[in-house]
Design an enzyme around this catalytic site. Sequence first.
Site, PDB file in Angstrom:
ATOM      1  N   SER A   1      -3.962   0.014  16.374  1.00  0.00           N
ATOM      2  CA  SER A   1      -4.948   1.082  16.483  1.00  0.00           C
ATOM      3  C   SER A   1      -5.572   1.053  17.858  1.00  0.00           C
ATOM      4  O   SER A   1      -5.698  -0.010  18.469  1.00  0.00           O
ATOM      5  CB  SER A   1      -6.013   0.857  15.411  1.00  0.00           C
ATOM      6  OG  SER A   1      -7.233   1.446  15.787  1.00  0.00           O
TER       7      SER A   1
ATOM      8  N   HIS B   1       4.895   3.051 -13.465  1.00  0.00           N
ATOM      9  CA  HIS B   1       3.583   3.666 -13.193  1.00  0.00           C
ATOM     10  C   HIS B   1       2.788   2.858 -12.159  1.00  0.00           C
ATOM     11  O   HIS B   1       1.557   2.895 -12.159  1.00  0.00           O
ATOM     12  CB  HIS B   1       2.750   3.796 -14.480  1.00  0.00           C
ATOM     13  CG  HIS B   1       3.512   4.343 -15.638  1.00  0.00           C
ATOM     14  ND1 HIS B   1       3.560   5.685 -15.935  1.00  0.00           N
ATOM     15  CD2 HIS B   1       4.309   3.728 -16.550  1.00  0.00           C
ATOM     16  CE1 HIS B   1       4.334   5.870 -16.998  1.00  0.00           C
ATOM     17  NE2 HIS B   1       4.814   4.697 -17.387  1.00  0.00           N
TER      18      HIS B   1
END
Length: 493
Positions: free
Chosen positions: A279, A158
């Site tokens: 970026s 999980h």
Amino acid sequence: MTRDIVRKARLSGERTEDIESLLSSMEADKFIASSDVLVDMAHLVMLTRQQIVHEDHAKTLMKELLTMHESGVPPDAFDPSYEDIHAGIETVLTKKTGGDAGGRLHIGRSRNDEVAACLRMRTRDIIIDQLEAVCRLRSVLLSVAEGHVTTVMPGFTHLQHAQPVTLAHHLLAYEQIFSRDYDRLFDALHRVNCSPLGSAALASTGYPLDRMYTARILGFDRILVNSMDSVASRDFAEEILACDTMLLTHISRLCEELIIWSSSFVQFVVLDDRYCSTSSIMPQKKNPDVAEILRSRAGTVLGAFVSAITIVKGLAMAYNRDLQDLNPHLWRGISNVRRDVDLLAGMIETAEFNRERMEEEAGKGGTTTTELADTLVREFDIPFRTAHHIVGRAVRDGLLDLATLDKAAEEFHGKSLSSLGVTQEKIESALSVETSLSVRRLPGGPAPEAVRSALDNCRKELKKDVEQVSNKKLNISASLDELLTQARRIAQL
Ligand code: ARG
């Protein structure tokens, strides 16, 4: 007057560009043009051997086919006014050799068995490339794992810290997945590499063709025994698309982990700059773009699979033109998978795994509490569920020391752990990452000795697989060499 050799006698009138562009498979046929030349050569060698075509005609045609094989299919053959590359090549050949020779190549066959043979040959080559790449990926996973048998890290369920494992164990999990992907692809190859030649349009032919011979010199393993099945079925394409969808789904899981692991939250790995982008505005950025696109690729291939299988659904026997519309999806789906697998292998090989960060996290989040509960069971004869309650309550209370555990034990077991002889040292040793790992030494467990023996087995399996694919490749290329020898012999007669 139409240029298309197939069409000109039976049908009149020019087709509009829209009709041509809808009907032509030329774009997708770029994938099979070179296979089509081999299929033509094999068919012609066989027709000559069977004395269906005279040696003089065969010689004239074979010379042109050999030129096409050596210098590539000429651009004229790809003219989009031809319905497909089969019509294009036959038209070009007929122009060069005259109708007396050129007009004999299509004896005893149809484009239906021809295209199926070409698709199967090209798909087989792509599968072999993929098999080799999957072996390379497995080899990288094994080598990296080898260096990290004692690199402890938390295993997750999980996405929450669960129990300690090692990086080697984690990587070997993927190696096993990819080894099953290898098996599935190799098994698919068995059903792809079958010859439809001799099936003609659907009902085979009255000429005494030698189906076994064309199958053998084209490197096919066997013939498809039913002539209608041969031309109507595309499950070989659906199957490889399904296999590749699974393979890429597995790649997407590993890439997802690399993306999470390379985040500043986690810092388990630093990916090599070549696999990252920055970026245009944020100067600090190093984004895992290769892993991201690789993660998305499963979507593209699944899309191709869904398109392909939906096109075949509901088609009556035997060939229907719908089948042509499947081909672009096949190529879209399978042709970049080798590249994807190689990129993933390169990304893992060059990645720097951060042992310190992994070790730092290995014991966090209560990863060793299962082992504490197990110790209470093994050494102090407490039922597992009770031990689970005792430790669980101590976790809730926020302390895993003897006093807190004693309190929980009184509640759930009716007596303190101290009264059973549990000491603070015992608790600490049960909670250590080393203990938790070293006792999990069943086959397939994360203990270093179990992982070392798993590594040995994986290496042996990989070696067998590498040999298997290389033998397959050698057999196919020996067949094609034989085809070329026979073709050259006919051209020189
Ligand atoms: N271009 C066709 C395809 O890819 C070849 C077979 C055409 N057969 C036919 N009967 N029109 O399926």
